[in-house]
Write a protein that holds these residues in place. Structure first.
Motif, PDB file in Angstrom:
ATOM      1  N   TYR A 111      16.254   9.974 -67.190  1.00  0.00           N
ATOM      2  CA  TYR A 111      15.993   9.310 -65.912  1.00  0.00           C
ATOM      3  C   TYR A 111      15.784  10.347 -64.806  1.00  0.00           C
ATOM      4  O   TYR A 111      14.839  10.234 -64.016  1.00  0.00           O
ATOM      5  N   LEU A 171      12.229   1.895 -61.738  1.00  0.00           N
ATOM      6  CA  LEU A 171      12.716   3.270 -61.897  1.00  0.00           C
ATOM      7  C   LEU A 171      12.654   4.039 -60.584  1.00  0.00           C
ATOM      8  O   LEU A 171      13.542   4.833 -60.273  1.00  0.00           O
ATOM      9  N   PHE A 227      11.036  -1.483 -73.572  1.00  0.00           N
ATOM     10  CA  PHE A 227      10.058  -1.830 -72.542  1.00  0.00           C
ATOM     11  C   PHE A 227      10.296  -3.244 -72.018  1.00  0.00           C
ATOM     12  O   PHE A 227       9.363  -3.958 -71.702  1.00  0.00           O
ATOM     13  N   LEU A 241       6.623   6.796 -70.014  1.00  0.00           N
ATOM     14  CA  LEU A 241       7.737   5.849 -70.035  1.00  0.00           C
ATOM     15  C   LEU A 241       8.426   5.802 -71.399  1.00  0.00           C
ATOM     16  O   LEU A 241       9.632   5.590 -71.479  1.00  0.00           O
ATOM     17  N   LEU A 281      12.510   5.275 -71.429  1.00  0.00           N
ATOM     18  CA  LEU A 281      13.099   3.955 -71.634  1.00  0.00           C
ATOM     19  C   LEU A 281      13.731   3.777 -72.998  1.00  0.00           C
ATOM     20  O   LEU A 281      13.265   4.328 -73.994  1.00  0.00           O
ATOM     21  N   ASP A 328       4.240  -2.131 -67.153  1.00  0.00           N
ATOM     22  CA  ASP A 328       4.422  -0.718 -66.818  1.00  0.00           C
ATOM     23  C   ASP A 328       4.581  -0.512 -65.311  1.00  0.00           C
ATOM     24  O   ASP A 328       5.424   0.269 -64.871  1.00  0.00           O
ATOM     25  N   TYR A 375      12.401  11.912 -65.102  1.00  0.00           N
ATOM     26  CA  TYR A 375      11.355  11.016 -64.626  1.00  0.00           C
ATOM     27  C   TYR A 375      11.310  10.979 -63.102  1.00  0.00           C
ATOM     28  O   TYR A 375      10.235  10.964 -62.506  1.00  0.00           O
ATOM     29  N   VAL A 416      17.533   2.883 -69.706  1.00  0.00           N
ATOM     30  CA  VAL A 416      16.937   4.192 -69.983  1.00  0.00           C
ATOM     31  C   VAL A 416      17.721   4.885 -71.093  1.00  0.00           C
ATOM     32  O   VAL A 416      18.877   4.554 -71.362  1.00  0.00           O
ATOM     33  N   ILE A 461       8.069  -1.721 -64.317  1.00  0.00           N
ATOM     34  CA  ILE A 461       9.100  -0.770 -64.766  1.00  0.00           C
ATOM     35  C   ILE A 461       9.096   0.472 -63.878  1.00  0.00           C
ATOM     36  O   ILE A 461      10.156   0.961 -63.481  1.00  0.00           O
ATOM     37  N   ARG A 462       7.920   0.974 -63.559  1.00  0.00           N
ATOM     38  CA  ARG A 462       7.843   2.162 -62.691  1.00  0.00           C
ATOM     39  C   ARG A 462       8.456   1.886 -61.317  1.00  0.00           C
ATOM     40  O   ARG A 462       9.143   2.731 -60.754  1.00  0.00           O
TER      41      ARG A 462
END
Length: 113
Positions: free
Chosen positions: A28, A84, A46, A39, A43, A77, A31, A22, A80-81
């Protein structure tokens, strides 16, 4: 010498640890409070990485099959979500010396005669 901070989020999977990088701790935290933050604003890249030998070990980009086996999707995506949302934040400071030192300071400018 130069100091550099790297902010990462680690996700412990069934057989591997995954990681995303990140931009900053503030991004972060923002988010985490509001997952609708794009994102791209959070980030550094990616890419999803896989660590070997723990969080301080060797880091490689995770393969598509590895990600699909762990997360049940190819959608980067979504993966990644999840990292996170469910991962553990970690910030590290690195200090390193640049190799841009001059090696000819006392010789001055030389002109061919």
């Amino acid at each position: 010498m130069s100091n550099h901070e790297v902010s990462k989020v680690f996700y412990r999977g069934k057989s591997h640890e995954f990681m995303v990088v990140v931009q900053s701790p503030q991004d972060y935290r923002r988010y985490r409070k509001d997952p609708s933050v794009p994102l791209v604003d959070v980030l550094n890249s990616f890419k999803v990485f896989v660590t070997r030998a723990g969080t301080q070990g060797i880091i490689d980009e995770a393969s598509r099959s590895m990600l699909e086996n762990e997360f049940g999707t190819k959608n980067q995506d979504e993966i990644i979500r999840k990292v996170l949302r469910d991962g553990e934040f970690q910030e590290q400071k690195y200090t390193y010396k640049t190799n841009y030192d001059s090696t000819n300071d006392t010789m001055g400018a030389r002109v061919a005669h």
